[in-house]
Design a protein around this motif. Structure first.
Motif, PDB file in Angstrom:
ATOM      1  N   ASP A 137      31.677  28.341  33.078  1.00 14.87           N
ATOM      2  CA  ASP A 137      32.907  28.525  33.830  1.00 14.87           C
ATOM      3  C   ASP A 137      32.566  28.995  35.239  1.00 14.87           C
ATOM      4  N   HIS A 138      33.594  29.111  36.098  1.00 16.10           N
ATOM      5  CA  HIS A 138      33.315  29.339  37.516  1.00 16.10           C
ATOM      6  C   HIS A 138      32.845  30.753  37.812  1.00 16.10           C
ATOM      7  N   THR A 141      29.210  31.325  39.298  1.00 16.16           N
ATOM      8  CA  THR A 141      28.837  31.129  40.698  1.00 16.16           C
ATOM      9  C   THR A 141      28.566  32.449  41.403  1.00 16.16           C
ATOM     10  N   GLN A 159      33.774  24.788  48.698  1.00 16.17           N
ATOM     11  CA  GLN A 159      34.280  24.859  47.332  1.00 16.17           C
ATOM     12  C   GLN A 159      35.260  23.717  47.079  1.00 16.17           C
ATOM     13  N   ASP A 161      37.886  22.511  44.438  1.00 14.34           N
ATOM     14  CA  ASP A 161      38.545  23.257  43.362  1.00 14.34           C
ATOM     15  C   ASP A 161      40.047  23.025  43.417  1.00 14.34           C
ATOM     16  N   ASP A 165      40.358  30.901  43.553  1.00 15.87           N
ATOM     17  CA  ASP A 165      39.486  31.885  42.895  1.00 15.87           C
ATOM     18  C   ASP A 165      39.279  33.129  43.760  1.00 15.87           C
ATOM     19  N   HIS A 177      36.680  34.057  35.929  1.00 17.61           N
ATOM     20  CA  HIS A 177      36.376  32.867  36.716  1.00 17.61           C
ATOM     21  C   HIS A 177      37.362  32.650  37.864  1.00 17.61           C
ATOM     22  N   THR A 242      29.873  24.708  45.760  1.00 14.70           N
ATOM     23  CA  THR A 242      30.276  24.831  44.360  1.00 14.70           C
ATOM     24  C   THR A 242      31.393  23.849  44.065  1.00 14.70           C
ATOM     25  N   ASP A 244      33.999  22.786  41.298  1.00 12.81           N
ATOM     26  CA  ASP A 244      34.740  22.960  40.049  1.00 12.81           C
ATOM     27  C   ASP A 244      35.311  21.592  39.679  1.00 12.81           C
ATOM     28  N   THR A 256      38.427  19.987  31.006  1.00 10.32           N
ATOM     29  CA  THR A 256      38.276  21.225  31.755  1.00 10.32           C
ATOM     30  C   THR A 256      39.316  22.230  31.280  1.00 10.32           C
ATOM     31  N   VAL A 287      30.678  23.138  37.881  1.00  7.65           N
ATOM     32  CA  VAL A 287      31.129  24.035  36.818  1.00  7.65           C
ATOM     33  C   VAL A 287      32.415  23.519  36.170  1.00  7.65           C
ATOM     34  N   GLU A 288      32.776  24.170  35.078  1.00  5.49           N
ATOM     35  CA  GLU A 288      34.043  23.977  34.366  1.00  5.49           C
ATOM     36  C   GLU A 288      34.155  22.642  33.622  1.00  5.49           C
TER      37      GLU A 288
END
Length: 319
Positions: A137-138, A141, A159, A161, A165, A177, A242, A244, A256, A287-288
């Motif tokens: 999961d995020h 990071t 990012q 996403d 976040d 996350h 990153t 997601d 997800t 991620v995710e």
């Protein structure tokens, strides 16, 4: 080793000696390391290492991303025989890439995981290799950012996403996350005004100074313009990217934990990532990816392509 000899060997994840070049092992057989790179903890002579961070106990909705690194590795086997499409170089042949395996941790002690991630990534960087991580999961990071900031100083973040976040969280014992970037900003390891969040489509009034290109703007101006805007914001600053997977619309990434409609298509993401070539990428992650919610595996396929693009982005400025 000749091409014919390579085709006859199996389990390139263990048997290959050359860390560069494609793999011609059957996609459906053998040990699934990322892009059939060699599994090793010895990073002497390695330019960049891929590692898994299979932690998913910080999610607000559906778990399952602990299985993400394994699924992404398996999906990556489809990419091992040819260079990534559209690049004028083959990152697999130009650079020595290794699969560092997954981080070990005690699943019953989630509060210890961020520090373990930080130490795990530091162990890679200290051996002279760069790192691309597969979540998880995020929340994973945050530890990665801490490790990279120790080496490179405060970082720009790009990012991708659906969520910022940056929800407030001042309880150091919590692992969430949805708050990792809030913590990173408060710690001073990222530079919000030199960072950009792409594809956002959930409301969070406190942006902490991060630049946002939301999903509607992505649709309005197109991926090339998005990438140029991001490049202008980041400039020559050392950068961490990153991704997601929920940045993609659920039609392209159903597997997800917190899907949100109205996201980027896989094509839009591919174009945007490619157009970021030239940024000073120090490290990154995808991620995710939660395989239990995608029986067809298309989310893992997307994740594997993102990770390969991150390798290429890293290699582009180092040729």
């Amino acid at each position: 080793m000749s091409l014919e000899e390579a085709k006859r060997q199996i389990d390139h994840a263990f048997t290959r000696e050359d860390l560069k070049g494609p793999s011609f092992e059957n996609v459906f057989a053998g040990a699934p390391s990322f892009l059939r790179r060699k599994y090793t903890k010895d990073l002497r002579g390695v330019d960049i290492a891929v590692t898994g961070l299979p932690f998913d106990q910080a999610v607000t909705n559906r778990p399952g991303t602990r299985l993400g690194p394994r699924a992404i590795r398996e999906a990556s086997l489809l990419q091992t025989m040819d260079k990534p499409y559209g690049w004028d170089f083959d990152v697999m042949s130009a650079f020595a890439i290794a699969d560092y395996g997954d981080m070990a941790f005690d699943y019953a002690m989630p509060s210890e995981v961020p520090a373990r991630i930080e130490a795990h990534i530091e162990g890679i960087l200290d051996q002279g290799a760069a790192c691309i991580a597969l979540g998880g999961d995020h929340s994973v990071t945050l530890g990665a950012l801490r490790a990279h900031a120790k080496r490179y100083g405060p970082l720009s973040v790009i990012q991708f996403d659906a969520h910022t976040d940056t929800w407030a969280d001042d309880d150091a014992a919590r692992v969430d996350h949805g708050t990792f970037l809030y913590t990173a900003a408060k710690e001073g390891i990222v530079v919000p005004e030199r960072s950009v969040q792409i594809g956002i489509r959930t409301d969070n009034p406190d942006t902490l100074g991060f630049n946002i290109i939301d999903a509607r703007e992505v649709q309005a101006i197109g991926s090339e313009a998005v990438a140029q805007k991001a490049r202008d914001i980041v400039g020559a600053h050392p950068c961490y990217l990153t991704f997601d997977i929920d940045c993609l619309d659920p039609a392209y990434a159903p597997g997800t934990g917190t899907p949100v409609w109205g996201g980027m298509t896989s094509h839009q993401a591919a174009v945007a990532l490619r157009a970021l070539a030239g940024i000073d990428l120090k490290g990154g992650d995808v991620v995710e990816v939660s395989p239990p919610f995608d029986t067809a595996g298309i989310t893992a396929v997307a994740g594997a392509h993102v990770a390969t693009e991150l390798l290429s982005l890293w290699g582009y400025t180092r040729l």
